[in-house]
Motif scaffolding. Structure first.
Motif, mmCIF file in Angstrom:
data_model
loop_
_atom_site.group_PDB
_atom_site.id
_atom_site.type_symbol
_atom_site.label_atom_id
_atom_site.label_comp_id
_atom_site.label_asym_id
_atom_site.label_seq_id
_atom_site.Cartn_x
_atom_site.Cartn_y
_atom_site.Cartn_z
ATOM 1 N N PRO A 235 0.529 -0.982 -0.226
ATOM 2 C CA PRO A 235 0.162 0.494 0.132
ATOM 3 C C PRO A 235 1.369 1.573 0.139
ATOM 4 O O PRO A 235 1.687 0.829 0.826
ATOM 5 N N GLY B 42 -0.967 4.644 0.369
ATOM 6 C CA GLY B 42 -1.358 5.322 0.731
ATOM 7 C C GLY B 42 -2.546 4.932 0.646
ATOM 8 O O GLY B 42 -3.606 4.856 -0.876
ATOM 9 N N ALA B 43 -3.613 5.618 1.960
ATOM 10 C CA ALA B 43 -5.126 5.164 1.421
ATOM 11 C C ALA B 43 -5.956 6.746 1.993
ATOM 12 O O ALA B 43 -5.302 7.474 2.637
ATOM 13 N N ARG C 81 -14.285 4.625 0.911
ATOM 14 C CA ARG C 81 -12.357 5.057 0.778
ATOM 15 C C ARG C 81 -11.712 4.190 -0.318
ATOM 16 O O ARG C 81 -11.869 3.279 -0.612
ATOM 17 N N HIS C 82 -10.896 5.020 -0.876
ATOM 18 C CA HIS C 82 -9.804 4.496 -2.203
ATOM 19 C C HIS C 82 -8.212 4.848 -1.206
ATOM 20 O O HIS C 82 -8.056 5.135 -0.303
ATOM 21 N N GLY C 83 -7.330 3.730 -1.724
ATOM 22 C CA GLY C 83 -6.332 3.478 -1.320
ATOM 23 C C GLY C 83 -5.405 3.180 -2.981
ATOM 24 O O GLY C 83 -5.718 2.423 -3.841
ATOM 25 N N VAL D 15 -11.781 -0.716 1.601
ATOM 26 C CA VAL D 15 -10.887 0.049 1.153
ATOM 27 C C VAL D 15 -10.568 -0.829 -0.491
ATOM 28 O O VAL D 15 -11.007 -1.760 -1.451
ATOM 29 N N TRP E 82 -8.217 -1.123 -3.513
ATOM 30 C CA TRP E 82 -6.922 -1.023 -4.121
ATOM 31 C C TRP E 82 -7.270 -0.131 -5.340
ATOM 32 O O TRP E 82 -7.374 -0.725 -6.229
#
Length: 295
Positions: free
Chosen positions: A119, A121-122, A130-132, A251, A253
């Protein structure tokens, strides 16, 4: 108007893939048209920001459609850039032989772990999920000795290997030179591999692109086909691919990759063989690129 369309289309024969039954009187026109295509990505002197006139190298065979009205050229909008490349010599097979060649698929890396997805960052957007972002960065580097042994074994069992293909994100840019040197020793003439570029020190996203190498004239001719659509992973995919240990659920992604302007690299080999290579995610999207290829 129909007669004018037909006349213009017939006059364009040979401006893309070479054809043998074109009157010799049009050679000068075809030469200038092909030069214009190579230089500007269109057969027309009308600006590329308005439209593009491109060769048709394969006619529809599934019944009549709007594309059947033209045999040799098509007209497309400006949404997708086209770079037309031509290798003016046979690369696979001997003269007069059938266009056949052995292709070797090298699945690399041999093992993919959840830790290879990192990852970066989110975040949270109002009224959206919610996204990352994630980076695919496998720890296993290319094993040239293993690739050498696999190539030799394939040659021992099936004869010459002309084409080698590696999957998406298999290589780093610095590994291309060494692998092409190895392929040269084994007589490979066509090399396709997915390449991953890591983010730069400023945090700017990296890149995901496809490398096409064609051996001709004692050197590798290189073409870069950028990926146009980032991969996204939802909860179902995270569970399916066993990635929850690296990418938490809940999330959306997205692949942390630069998305450049859409451009298609067309590579025309001898004997009317014309190739376009795309990364799999781009084939899953029915957008202007897919429509251009069908046209």
């Amino acid at each position: 108007m129909d007669a004018l369309h037909a006349i213009a289309d017939e006059a364009s024969a040979g401006t893309g893939a070479a054809v043998t039954d074109v009157p010799r009187g049009g050679q000068r026109f075809r030469g200038r048209a092909r030069e214009l295509l190579a230089r500007t990505g269109t057969l027309s002197r009308i600006g590329r920001e308005r439209l593009r006139v491109l060769p048709c190298v394969r006619n529809p065979v599934g019944g009549p459609s709007i594309r059947s009205l033209s045999r040799y050229v098509c007209v497309r909008g400006p949404a997708v850039d086209v770079v037309w490349n031509r290798i003016p010599a046979r690369t696979i097979g001997s003269p007069g032989a059938a266009q056949e060649g052995n292709a070797l698929m090298l699945p690399w890396p041999l093992r993919i772990d959840a830790e290879d997805f990192k990852p970066t960052g989110a975040g949270q957007r109002l009224e959206l999920e919610r996204h990352g972002f994630f980076e695919f960065a496998p720890g296993e580097l290319l094993d040239l000795d293993l690739a050498d042994r696999v190539l030799q074994s394939a040659r021992d069992q099936e004869g010459p290997v002309e084409i080698v293909v590696l999957p998406e994100s298999a290589l780093r840019p610095a590994e291309i030179d060494e692998l092409e040197a190895l392929l040269t020793r084994h007589g490979v003439v066509l090399f396709v591999a997915g390449v991953r570029e890591p983010p730069d020190p400023t945090g700017r996203f990296g890149a995901n692109w496809l490398h096409l190498g064609v051996w001709f004239g004692g050197r590798w001719w290189r073409y870069r086909q950028n990926k146009h659509h980032p991969w996204s992973l939802d909860d179902n995919q995270i569970e399916q691919y066993h990635l929850a240990g690296a990418l938490p659920r809940g999330v959306r992604w997205w692949e942390a990759m630069d998305v450049p302007r859409r451009t298609v690299q067309v590579v025309e080999l001898a004997d009317g063989v014309t190739q376009v290579w795309l990364v799999c995610e781009d084939l899953a999207h029915l957008d202007e690129v897919a429509d251009l290829l069908r046209a």
